[in-house]
Design an enzyme around this catalytic site. Structure first.
Site, PDB file in Angstrom:
ATOM      1  CB  SER A 170       9.968  -3.275   5.636  1.00 27.61           C
ATOM      2  OG  SER A 170       8.959  -2.987   4.705  1.00 27.61           O
ATOM      3  CG  ASP A 267       8.903  -9.208   0.761  1.00 32.25           C
ATOM      4  OD1 ASP A 267       7.893  -8.473   0.681  1.00 32.25           O
ATOM      5  OD2 ASP A 267       9.731  -9.139   1.678  1.00 32.25           O
ATOM      6  CG  HIS A 354       7.821  -7.850   4.630  1.00 34.15           C
ATOM      7  ND1 HIS A 354       8.513  -7.540   3.488  1.00 34.15           N
ATOM      8  CD2 HIS A 354       7.662  -6.671   5.296  1.00 34.15           C
ATOM      9  CE1 HIS A 354       8.750  -6.238   3.441  1.00 34.15           C
ATOM     10  NE2 HIS A 354       8.247  -5.694   4.540  1.00 34.15           N
TER      11      HIS A 354
END
Length: 412
Positions: A170, A267, A354
């Site tokens: 991330s 995502d 994610h």
């Protein structure tokens, strides 16, 4: 009989504790002298689990993720949480997925030295300024935190690394784009150094109202945290708006170190499945004032996307077309890398997820997501060790039946 009952009662806990690798925190004690501190002034930290055997001289450094703060108000709030201060962080971290020490769960990297760099600056380890109005004080020192952790690890064996992999998830995945070549320069010239971004390929994308929500968010972030000075200079000199070099799609072509991009084409953070979560610091990948990049609340005032955000099967035809558009734009942004990068790797699947490298279920398990029958761990290993070319792109949703569609709960 009593001993048998004792064993039965406690066996599941014992098995669980053996499989769950908990690694203690190391504070960088001399960081304050160099101004390398978290938002609130606390010491930066990392977790190190030593390698062994054939992997004793190899290293993985993993950037922790957790969103960003792009103004003084949100950074002040963040500084009171584990996302802005090591004072509030857990002192033990679970190492799983790419950080696991189990050969059956992490076959290529299990015996390497594995490091998790804790995230406490709110700018993907890239800030370079300070805010002080006489009442409130914030340290935007992400770049110095990154350097302090590296310099703490060099005498612990990193300086003689044979192989090294810089990775992150991330906001941590985005950090690998920012620091990849710098990492290579810090290690011996004969080291095999490569980089991996997991769920860090955030797009400069218009939302459903045709606004550049993400670009606006990053513009403010770069400005308030003094990031521009730490961006790739080849990139910043080549475009009219240097702040855009914070976007991976702009930075990527200037990275010379071999690079692997792991990302979902759908995502969940970029699609904005977390529309209801604004200040939520207790989840693994929480954020402050999350940049709703594709479907921000301001673009969906009547909640037409609410059901679709929670369940892709509930999306109508028009919404599916929007999601397919995101996939199309991501693949377009990666097209040059896909075609021209001889040493690069990719795994772009069609799962609503994610961060897939830190979770054992998605990294390497019996039912892990696959493209062409290859797991993420196998794809990354094949690329790193040059066993074969690994540039895997999944078919469009909903064709992939191996997906773990990890859509977080919207409960605050």
């Amino acid at each position: 009989m009593l001993s048998l009952l004792f064993f039965i009662a406690f066996a599941p806990w014992c098995i669980y504790s053996q499989e769950r690798l908990l690694v203690g925190m190391t504070l960088v004690r001399n960081a304050t002298a160099h101004g390398s501190v978290c938002l609130d002034g606390s010491l930066p930290a990392y977790h190190l689990h030593r390698g062994f055997g054939a992997g004793a001289n190899n290293w993985i450094l993993q950037f922790e993720g957790g969103g960003w703060c792009n103004d003084v108000a949100s950074c002040l709030e963040r500084a009171k949480t584990r996302r802005g201060s090591t004072r509030f962080m857990s002192k033990l971290e679970v190492f799983s997925g790419i950080l696991s020490n189990n050969a059956s769960l992490n076959p290529d990297f299990y015996n390497w030295n594995r490091v998790k760099q804790r995230y406490c600056d709110g700018a993907s380890f890239s800030g370079g300024s300070k805010f002080d109005n006489g009442t409130s004080l914030l340290y935007f020192r992400g770049q110095k935190i990154w350097e302090a952790i590296i310099h703490d690890l060099l005498p612990k064996g990193l300086a003689s690394a044979h192989k090294a992999l810089l990775s992150g998830c991330s906001a941590g995945g985005l950090a690998t784009f920012l620091h990849c070549d710098n990492f290579t320069k810090m290690l011996p010239s004969n080291s095999s150094v490569k980089c991996l971004s997991d769920a860090g390929f955030f797009l400069d994308e218009r939302d459903i109202s045709l606004n550049y929500t993400m670009r606006s968010f990053y513009d403010d972030l770069v400005a308030v945290q003094g990031i521009e000075q730490n961006l790739n200079q080849n990139c910043t000199r080549s475009i009219n708006n240097p702040k855009l070099c914070f976007f991976p799609q702009c930075a990527l072509k200037y990275i010379t170190t071999p690079y692997f991009i792991l990302n979902s084409a759908y995502d969940v953070y970029q699609i904005n499945f977390l529309a209801l979560i604004v200040y939520r610091f207790n989840t693994i990948h929480s954020v402050v004032q999350f940049h709703h990049s594709l479907v921000p609340p301001s673009a969906d005032l009547h909640g037409h996307w609410n059901r679709c955000k929670l369940n892709p099967a509930a999306c109508n035809a028009n919404q599916i077309n929007v999601l397919q558009g995101l996939r199309h734009d991501m693949l377009a942004a990666l097209n040059s890398f896909y075609k021209n990068s001889r040493r690069g790797g990719m795994f772009i699947n069609s799962c609503f997820a994610h961060c897939q490298s830190e979770s054992q279920d998605t990294w390497f398990a019996v039912d892990s997501p696959r493209i062409h029958n290859k797991t993420i761990a196998e794809a990354v290993g094949d690329w790193y060790f040059s066993r074969r070319v690994t540039k895997e792109i999944d078919c469009p949703y909903p064709c992939d039946i191996t997906c773990h569609n990890l859509i977080p709960s919207p409960q605050v």
